[in-house]
Design an enzyme around this catalytic site. Structure first.
Site, PDB file in Angstrom:
ATOM      1  N   GLU A   1       5.952  57.980  36.225  1.00 19.55           N
ATOM      2  CA  GLU A   1       5.088  57.744  34.927  1.00 19.55           C
ATOM      3  C   GLU A   1       5.206  56.351  34.348  1.00 19.55           C
ATOM      4  O   GLU A   1       6.230  55.815  34.611  1.00 19.55           O
ATOM      5  CB  GLU A   1       5.493  58.918  33.933  1.00 19.55           C
ATOM      6  CG  GLU A   1       4.553  59.017  32.859  1.00 19.55           C
ATOM      7  CD  GLU A   1       4.951  59.551  31.642  1.00 19.55           C
ATOM      8  OE1 GLU A   1       6.288  59.734  31.764  1.00 19.55           O
ATOM      9  OE2 GLU A   1       4.224  59.832  30.823  1.00 19.55           O
TER      10      GLU A   1
ATOM     11  N   THR B   1      15.088  61.317  36.449  1.00 17.21           N
ATOM     12  CA  THR B   1      13.699  60.427  35.774  1.00 17.21           C
ATOM     13  C   THR B   1      12.936  59.804  36.451  1.00 17.21           C
ATOM     14  O   THR B   1      13.218  59.132  37.502  1.00 17.21           O
ATOM     15  CB  THR B   1      14.783  59.532  34.863  1.00 17.21           C
ATOM     16  OG1 THR B   1      15.701  60.225  34.087  1.00 17.21           O
ATOM     17  CG2 THR B   1      13.935  58.823  33.789  1.00 17.21           C
ATOM     18  N   CYS B   2      11.739  59.622  36.157  1.00 16.86           N
ATOM     19  CA  CYS B   2      10.595  58.836  36.825  1.00 16.86           C
ATOM     20  C   CYS B   2       9.838  58.059  35.887  1.00 16.86           C
ATOM     21  O   CYS B   2       8.589  58.053  35.858  1.00 16.86           O
ATOM     22  CB  CYS B   2       9.688  59.907  37.344  1.00 16.86           C
ATOM     23  SG  CYS B   2      10.437  60.746  38.551  1.00 16.86           S
ATOM     24  N   ILE B   3      10.515  57.389  34.840  1.00 20.38           N
ATOM     25  CA  ILE B   3      10.013  56.454  33.798  1.00 20.38           C
ATOM     26  C   ILE B   3       9.659  55.142  34.704  1.00 20.38           C
ATOM     27  O   ILE B   3      10.110  55.125  35.748  1.00 20.38           O
ATOM     28  CB  ILE B   3      10.763  56.419  32.733  1.00 20.38           C
ATOM     29  CG1 ILE B   3      12.305  55.928  33.046  1.00 20.38           C
ATOM     30  CG2 ILE B   3      10.754  57.504  31.668  1.00 20.38           C
ATOM     31  CD1 ILE B   3      13.270  55.287  32.113  1.00 20.38           C
TER      32      ILE B   3
END
Lengths: 687, 433
Positions: free
Chosen positions: A341, A483-485
């Protein structure tokens, strides 16, 4: 809008500008003045032009206006009379300066800072034979708050025998004397709280003095104690890392390690696929340096391959780790949508990785890169990315099991981490905010194996409330980051394994690092405040002297980040914040406690440049944060930042630290050191 | 009862002026209340109100509740000298010599010297006035030149006052006025020291500047000349520096245009009052000022400063006093010695001191004649320590010998400067001499 008197005190050195029309004859007070906080906006919008001779707030308070002026008129000398020309300079007398009385004092008076002479004239006073700064003259720090036991006129140097509570050391040492007649003679010149206990029948009188010495020196030489003992280091636990070198990774009939070659079972993916039915496909690529220029889907995580030795629990004991190789999780959903994202790092590997960041691969390492395809649309659900990680971990676990069997003779070197507490030093806690919004933002806390899955608890399931880890638990793979930041600010699992702030803080002899608190960032605002209030209570209970709050990502999570800092700051604990901000990540919220901020940006343009790890916390940032916290804890002010992001601030601070500590701080490179991807060229290039 | 302002009848060199008002008279700000008899100056009230007391030495005026900036103007005058006389201008630097007398000099080939040195430490109001009102000060110089027919004027100012110098430079339009930068030394502002610095020649203490073909006027005096000529304003306000142990900070705080006659206590109260225990209230600068009783002190035409100091250091031993013309006189040193609880065993003067018309003058201010004899004399008389009142150069000489004779040295400005956390005078740096 006008200011309160308190606020005016804070802004004594800011330009003085009237907020409203002000009549001739007005005695200027805070009520008449505009709040300097809005000046930059006024200047930027052309409403205000501050002339060079504009007076400062501190100069105009109490001065009289000689003509009526309009709102937003800067106060200049021609408009006022009774201006204080010079700021009332607060003279700082250094604590280690010699103590010389400035005024005449009587016995029984307690010495305050104002009673002491400014050292600027010491040389002349000594030259004039009015004072004599001998060795035994105490320092300012030693005498403040002490009570005089003799009358002392101004210009008297303060010595131990003038103060209550100081016993001449000589007397203490020589005090108890056993005379030849066999009687014990104790002479006490001055003393307080003396508790002497003597055995009624001392078979060997000579033992007596020994016992007494301690009892007598109760209060007298507090200072000597401080200086000599300073603080005691207390070892809490140790963690040993045994490193095994891998130079080649191959597929073979079974997963094993032979010498420096790692074999991975050829059909392993078939089994990994079964781990979770959301996993639709998985394949492994072995990326050796010559293949760095191949395409990859977005990088979801970088993980060390490590395992605990039998009987060791994560965070202590012995951990085995493979050097020269890492696991890289990549993936898309069935529709080919990247699992990420706000930016993703798919593309040519070497164009999208900031080598050497704590959370990134180092140049030269081999990647065991899984490419996982998950069920369509699950990329934005918690289960999707988790499935990709679980499938990958199946493979890693098989390597871990192989690593457990390897003979100790293959250890290339051993590393030892010692967690110490330093009672007496400023007690500091590190708070790491991790993502916990659900969807693809989650972490597994404290799995059984370093960066494993099994046994760990997702912080989302824990309600994102604060969880305390020991520094060694963090460094031992206690956080498995899902986490997919945005890639540039994302802290991959390997980041925690090499977390520079924890390492620096743990090894800093000037502070007492008491623990690391992980706190998740929930999606909903009400939950965010629930969590940050718990953090505040936790900090309150910890009685710390200072805190550092870090966060990955930017934007939404800055709401909690700000709230964490507020909750800590409002409890009177100095708190330094660390985040990527720069241009793109500029804080969306703020509060009065967010005064001490470290920007983690490394990118040239101050943006999320989609290069893995580019803007994550590095050693240089850790050093800055600690220096800032120590400064704040020492009660010194930190300059307010400039209005616009200015990367020079960071460089200046680093140079200042280098000069003060006489050390050399390596500056990490940024994206300009790697080839520019087509995407970056199109999206970000301004040149 | 309203606030009472006190106007001393002798705020100048010469005889006390003669009151022309009686108790009960209503007066308006700017109105004449006393006239000179012989050498002297006119005195005007700075407040509107009622005369409540008239004595040989002062007039007390109770001020009305409402006061204005306006004032009763002096009459239209036909010459600058007349305006200056009507306005009651006297040397505002401290001496108080009637300015109209100075302006009667004919300086056909001479000079006006604007004394902007302000050499007393702590005091700051002259430099501040220049920074704010450079143009008017320059016009004051022009009027003084016109009155005396001087073709040239020099402005003597310390080189360190960059802002003031720049402000002056901006206003100087031709080369008839020239800035002379002075070193930062006490007593560089002494009239004859200024003349020596500019012309390289020492006047005898008995000689007036006119013998060097010049007239020396202080910054504020020049400003007052411009006010008299342009605004027909009498001398009713005074610039003053307030500093020291004050609750709202030690300053120095500059107050411009304080009505003459204002109780000094009011100024101190403006800054929150005295902060705790204090030593003295010095009216004037640390060197030449005198300690005064707070309840008896009022702003005069020559008041320069009000400094609240820390208590004096106690020394209950034998003290020798070294008097100098540039600093404290014997009376002032005895006053300080008493406050130090010391026993004065001997007093001597710097050998450069000459008495001229009842005042001590130095032969060569700022240029030391040697002090070792004086120090040895004091020691011989039994002094265990000495208290000196010398200029920077002489202090340096004292420091060259007294410590060697094992005589500790106090300077009479120490307590004032220590209050302000400013450096005290002792040895001069070698390279600057």
């Amino acid at each position: 809008m006008s200011m309160s008197a308190e606020k005016a005190q804070k802004y004594l050195n800011e330009p003085a500008i009237v907020c409203c029309r002000t009549e001739e004859g007005t005695i200027i007070s805070a009520d008449n003045l505009e709040d300097p906080e809005i000046f930059p906006d006024l200047v930027a919008s052309g409403l205000l032009n501050i002339p060079s001779n504009c007076l400062k707030v501190g100069e105009v308070l109490g001065a009289k206006l000689v003509k009526t002026i309009d709102a937003l008129t800067p106060l200049t000398p021609d408009l006022l009379e009774g201006v204080k020309v010079e700021d009332t300079k607060k003279v700082e007398i250094p604590k280690d300066a010699k103590a010389v009385l400035k005024v005449n004092k009587k016995a029984g008076d307690v010495i305050t800072l104002e009673d002491l002479e400014n050292p600027i004239n010491f040389e002349k006073l000594q030259d004039s034979l009015l004072i004599n700064l001998t060795e035994d003259v105490l320092t300012v720090g030693e005498v403040i708050g002490k009570k005089l036991i003799v009358d002392a006129p101004a210009l008297t140097t303060v010595k131990p025998n003038m103060l209550e509570g100081y016993i001449k050391e000589m007397e203490v040492n020589n005090m108890p004397q056993v005379t030849s007649q066999g009687t014990l003679r104790i002479k006490i010149a001055e003393g307080k709280g003396i508790d002497i206990e003597l055995p009624l029948f001392a078979p060997q009188p000579l033992q007596v003095p020994q016992v007494k010495q301690e009892a007598v020196s109760v209060k007298p030489v507090e200072k000597a104690k401080e200086e000599k003992e300073e603080y005691q280091e207390k070892e809490i636990r140790r963690l040993v890392r045994k490193h095994y070198k891998i130079t080649e990774v191959k597929f073979g009939p079974e997963t094993k390690i032979e010498g420096t070659t790692l074999y991975i079972r050829e059909n392993i993916c078939q089994d990994a696929l079964k781990v979770d039915n959301l996993v639709k496909d998985i394949k492994i690529d072995i990326i050796t340096p010559d293949k760095y220029n191949t395409y990859s889907e977005t990088i979801m995580d970088v993980q060390p391959i490590a395992t605990k030795e039998k009987g060791s629990k994560l965070g202590s004991g012995v951990t085995r780790v493979l050097d020269g190789v890492i696991v890289m999780v990549t993936g898309t959903d069935e529709n080919g949508v990247q699992i990420g994202e706000f930016g993703s790092s798919e593309g040519i590997l070497e164009e999208n990785i900031m080598w050497g960041r704590p959370g990134c691969p180092d140049k030269g390492e081999i990647f065991i890169k899984t490419q996982v395809t998950i069920a369509a649309g699950t990329n934005m659900e918690r289960v999707g990315p988790l499935a990709a990680h679980k499938a990958t971990d199946y493979i890693t676990q098989e390597i871990r099991d192989a690593l457990k069997k390897v003979d100790d003779s293959l250890v290339v070197y051993t590393e030892e981490f010692v967690q110490k507490r330093r009672p007496g030093r400023k007690k500091v806690v590190i708070v790491k905010e991790i993502m916990g919004q659900g969807a693809m933002h989650d972490n597994i806390i404290l799995p059984v194996e370093p960066v494993g899955v099994l046994g760990g608890k997702p912080n989302v399931d824990l309600g994102n409330v604060p969880v305390v880890l020991s520094p060694l638990e963090v460094l031992d793979g206690g956080i498995h980051a899902l986490t997919c930041i945005g890639p540039a600010s994302k802290e991959c699992s390997r980041h925690y394994w090499r977390e520079p702030l924890i390492i620096e803080a743990m090894n800093d002899p000037e502070i007492d690092l008491c623990g690391v608190v992980f706190v998740g960032s929930p999606q909903i605002n009400s939950e965010k405040f629930y969590v940050s209030e718990r953090l505040g209570m936790l900090i309150e209970a910890m009685d710390v002297d200072g805190a550092i709050v870090t966060t990955e990502g930017f934007g939404n999570n800055h709401i909690d980040f700000a709230s964490h800092i507020e909750q800590i700051g409002m409890r009177g604990v100095p708190v330094v914040g660390m985040s990527f901000c720069a241009v793109q990540g500029a804080l969306v919220v703020g509060n009065e406690y967010m005064k001490y901020m470290i920007d983690l940006n490394k990118s040239e343009q101050g943006i999320e440049n989609e290069i893995l790890g580019c803007n994550t916390l590095c050693k240089e940032d850790a050093i800055r944060a600690l220096a800032m916290l120590k400064t704040v804890m020492a009660g010194e002010e930190v300059k307010a930042p400039e209005r616009q992001w200015n990367p020079n601030v960071k460089e200046n601070n680093l140079e200042l630290i280098e000069k003060t500590y006489n050390i050399k701080i390596e500056r990490v490179e940024n994206e300009t050191s790697i080839p520019m991807s087509q995407k970056r060229r199109e999206k970000y290039s301004t040149k | 009862m309203g606030k009472v302002y006190r106007f001393f009848l002798k705020m100048h060199v010469g005889a006390p002026s003669k009151p022309i008002v009686d108790v009960g008279d209503k007066v308006k700000r700017g109105m004449l209340i006393a006239e000179p008899e012989g050498l002297g100056a006119k005195i005007h009230t700075s407040v509107t109100g009622k005369v409540v007391k008239v004595t040989d030495s002062f007039i007390d005026i109770e001020a009305d509740e409402v006061q204005t900036k306006d004032y009763v103007k002096i009459k239209e005058c036909s010459s600058i000298q007349e305006a200056v006389f009507e306005a009651g201008i006297v040397g505002a630097g401290g001496a108080g010599f009637p300015t109209h007398i100075k302006l009667q000099s004919k300086l056909d080939d001479g000079y006006i010297i604007a004394n902007c040195v302000e050499c007393e430490p702590i005091l700051n109001h002259n430099i501040y006035l220049i920074e704010k009102e450079a143009a008017k000060v320059i016009r004051g110089i022009k009027y003084a030149m016109e009155a005396t027919n001087a073709k040239k004027a020099y402005i003597a100012i310390k080189a360190k006052n960059l802002n003031a110098i720049n402000a002056l430079k901006k206003e100087i339009k031709d080369d008839s006025i020239e800035i002379k930068e002075m070193p930062d030394m006490y007593p560089m502002g002494e009239e004859r020291a200024v003349i020596h610095q500019i012309f390289g020649k020492w006047l005898e203490p008995t000689q007036l500047p006119i013998e060097a073909n010049c007239v020396v006027l202080n910054t504020e005096t020049l400003y007052n000349i411009a006010c008299a000529v342009e605004d027909r304003k009498p001398v009713i306000d005074k610039d003053i520096t307030v500093a020291g142990k004050l609750k709202k900070g030690k300053g120095p705080h500059v107050l411009l245009k304080v009505p003459i006659g204002t109780p000094i206590k009011d100024l101190i109260d403006m800054y929150g009052g005295i902060d705790g225990e204090y030593g003295e209230i010095i009216i004037g600068g640390p060197y030449t000022g005198k300690a005064e009783d707070l309840d008896e002190s009022y702003v005069t035409k020559t008041s320069g400063g009000a400094i609240v100091t820390i208590p004096l250091p106690e020394f209950k031993g034998k003290l020798g006093l070294l008097v100098c013309a540039c600093g404290a006189d014997e009376q002032r040193l005895r006053d300080i010695a008493a406050k130090m609880k010391s026993q004065v065993v001997a007093v001597t003067k710097c050998k450069n001191v000459v008495e001229v018309r009842g005042a001590n003058k130095c032969l060569t201010p700022g240029d030391c004649p040697g002090q070792v004899q004086a120090v040895m004399y004091l020691k011989k008389q039994g002094a265990e320590r000495i208290l000196i009142a010398n200029c920077n150069d002489c202090t340096n000489t004292v420091m060259g010998c007294a410590p060697k004779l094992n005589i500790p040295v106090y300077h009479h400005v120490d307590h004032a400067l220590r209050t302000m956390d400013m450096p005290i005078p002792r040895r001069l740096p070698i390279d600057k001499k």
